[in-house]
Design a protein around this motif. Structure first.
Motif, PDB file in Angstrom:
ATOM      1  N   ALA A 269      -0.921   6.292  -3.153  1.00 31.07           N
ATOM      2  CA  ALA A 269      -0.318   7.978  -2.336  1.00 31.07           C
ATOM      3  C   ALA A 269      -1.178   8.621  -1.899  1.00 31.07           C
ATOM      4  O   ALA A 269      -0.821   9.191  -0.530  1.00 31.07           O
ATOM      5  N   SER A 270      -2.153   7.906  -1.702  1.00 33.41           N
ATOM      6  CA  SER A 270      -2.647   8.813   0.095  1.00 33.41           C
ATOM      7  C   SER A 270      -2.702   7.922   1.249  1.00 33.41           C
ATOM      8  O   SER A 270      -2.896   8.499   2.339  1.00 33.41           O
ATOM      9  N   LEU A 271      -1.652   6.557   1.474  1.00 30.05           N
ATOM     10  CA  LEU A 271      -1.945   5.972   1.953  1.00 30.05           C
ATOM     11  C   LEU A 271      -0.496   7.302   2.815  1.00 30.05           C
ATOM     12  O   LEU A 271      -0.134   7.531   4.235  1.00 30.05           O
ATOM     13  N   GLN A 272       0.694   7.620   1.756  1.00 27.37           N
ATOM     14  CA  GLN A 272       1.531   8.860   2.374  1.00 27.37           C
ATOM     15  C   GLN A 272       1.768   9.693   3.053  1.00 27.37           C
ATOM     16  O   GLN A 272       1.956  10.386   3.621  1.00 27.37           O
ATOM     17  N   GLN A 273       0.311  10.442   2.169  1.00 22.54           N
ATOM     18  CA  GLN A 273       0.087  11.436   2.054  1.00 22.54           C
ATOM     19  C   GLN A 273      -1.408  11.770   3.738  1.00 22.54           C
ATOM     20  O   GLN A 273      -0.167  12.199   4.695  1.00 22.54           O
ATOM     21  N   TRP A 274      -0.829  10.487   4.469  1.00 18.41           N
ATOM     22  CA  TRP A 274      -2.037   9.977   5.740  1.00 18.41           C
ATOM     23  C   TRP A 274      -0.818   9.652   6.854  1.00 18.41           C
ATOM     24  O   TRP A 274      -1.106  10.584   7.590  1.00 18.41           O
ATOM     25  N   VAL A 275       0.380   9.575   6.524  1.00 18.03           N
ATOM     26  CA  VAL A 275       1.181   9.092   6.995  1.00 18.03           C
ATOM     27  C   VAL A 275       2.146  10.826   7.169  1.00 18.03           C
ATOM     28  O   VAL A 275       2.241  11.112   8.977  1.00 18.03           O
ATOM     29  N   TRP A 276       2.153  11.062   6.340  1.00 22.10           N
ATOM     30  CA  TRP A 276       2.557  12.069   6.857  1.00 22.10           C
ATOM     31  C   TRP A 276       1.992  13.274   7.542  1.00 22.10           C
ATOM     32  O   TRP A 276       2.107  14.118   8.332  1.00 22.10           O
ATOM     33  N   ALA A 277       0.505  13.276   7.535  1.00 21.14           N
ATOM     34  CA  ALA A 277      -0.610  14.041   8.459  1.00 21.14           C
ATOM     35  C   ALA A 277      -0.066  13.386   9.224  1.00 21.14           C
ATOM     36  O   ALA A 277      -0.947  14.124  10.834  1.00 21.14           O
ATOM     37  N   ASN A 278      -0.130  12.530   9.629  1.00 20.77           N
ATOM     38  CA  ASN A 278      -0.270  11.660  11.317  1.00 20.77           C
ATOM     39  C   ASN A 278       0.584  11.930  12.259  1.00 20.77           C
ATOM     40  O   ASN A 278       0.612  12.019  13.263  1.00 20.77           O
TER      41      ASN A 278
ATOM     42  N   TYR B 134      -8.548  -0.868   4.397  1.00 21.09           N
ATOM     43  CA  TYR B 134      -9.263  -1.593   3.379  1.00 21.09           C
ATOM     44  C   TYR B 134     -10.140  -1.295   2.849  1.00 21.09           C
ATOM     45  O   TYR B 134     -10.476  -2.060   1.905  1.00 21.09           O
ATOM     46  N   ASN B 135      -9.642   0.421   2.602  1.00 19.60           N
ATOM     47  CA  ASN B 135     -10.394   0.873   1.002  1.00 19.60           C
ATOM     48  C   ASN B 135      -9.537   0.513   0.137  1.00 19.60           C
ATOM     49  O   ASN B 135      -9.748  -0.032  -0.891  1.00 19.60           O
ATOM     50  N   THR B 136      -7.905   0.391   0.362  1.00 13.38           N
ATOM     51  CA  THR B 136      -7.034  -0.400  -0.988  1.00 13.38           C
ATOM     52  C   THR B 136      -6.910  -1.638  -0.830  1.00 13.38           C
ATOM     53  O   THR B 136      -7.540  -2.083  -2.192  1.00 13.38           O
ATOM     54  N   ALA B 137      -7.692  -2.643   0.072  1.00 14.61           N
ATOM     55  CA  ALA B 137      -8.464  -4.067  -0.221  1.00 14.61           C
ATOM     56  C   ALA B 137      -9.186  -3.845  -0.848  1.00 14.61           C
ATOM     57  O   ALA B 137      -9.642  -4.665  -2.035  1.00 14.61           O
TER      58      ALA B 137
ATOM     59  N   ILE C 267       0.655  -1.285  -0.335  1.00  8.73           N
ATOM     60  CA  ILE C 267       0.365   0.006  -0.366  1.00  8.73           C
ATOM     61  C   ILE C 267       0.757   1.044   0.149  1.00  8.73           C
ATOM     62  O   ILE C 267       0.447   2.165  -0.878  1.00  8.73           O
ATOM     63  N   TRP C 268       1.548   0.673   0.917  1.00 13.68           N
ATOM     64  CA  TRP C 268       3.121   2.556   0.832  1.00 13.68           C
ATOM     65  C   TRP C 268       3.572   2.548  -0.182  1.00 13.68           C
ATOM     66  O   TRP C 268       2.991   4.296  -1.045  1.00 13.68           O
ATOM     67  N   ARG C 269       3.819   1.646  -1.168  1.00 17.92           N
ATOM     68  CA  ARG C 269       4.423   2.193  -2.513  1.00 17.92           C
ATOM     69  C   ARG C 269       3.752   2.267  -3.406  1.00 17.92           C
ATOM     70  O   ARG C 269       4.196   2.780  -4.415  1.00 17.92           O
ATOM     71  N   GLU C 270       2.190   1.711  -3.473  1.00 18.72           N
ATOM     72  CA  GLU C 270       1.175   1.637  -4.884  1.00 18.72           C
ATOM     73  C   GLU C 270       0.053   2.892  -4.039  1.00 18.72           C
ATOM     74  O   GLU C 270      -0.278   3.098  -5.420  1.00 18.72           O
TER      75      GLU C 270
END
Length: 117
Positions: A28-37, A70-73, A23-26
């Protein structure tokens, strides 16, 4: 019995890590949420907040990451079943996205309530 349980735990941890890395690789929204967190966590640690308030902020941020997973799944399952457009596939993907948004609104709402008292 303990060895078997440890093996099961180890396997789950390995598969979870593989999922996170994908998910991290594919996504970008996860990466954005990680930085927001990361920003949210830093702010929660710097501000004069109670332990419970900090815990709430951190826990809700982690739930946003879980919702994104979950959304990615959901998206991957839909794409696997059929790459063609279908209104039900769109509805499922949109519902998954809405779940992420609602979770993020909860986290943002907690920040607002904590900050304004």
């Amino acid at each position: 019995m303990i060895v078997e349980q440890w093996k099961r735990f180890s396997d789950r941890a390995k598969w979870s890590w593989e999922g996170w890395r994908m998910i991290w690789r594919e996504e970008a929204s996860l990466q954005q949420w990680v930085w927001a967190n990361a920003a949210s966590f830093t702010l929660a640690m710097v501000l004069d907040l109670s332990t419970a308030e900090r815990a709430l902020i951190v826990a809700l941020g982690i739930l946003v990451l879980a919702a994104e997973c979950y959304n990615t799944a959901i998206e991957r399952c839909i794409d696997y079943l059929s790459p063609a457009y279908h209104p039900l596939a769109k509805a499922a993907k949109d519902a998954g996205s809405a779940g992420v948004t609602i979770t993020a609104i909860a986290a943002g709402g907690a920040w607002v309530i904590i900050l304004i008292g």
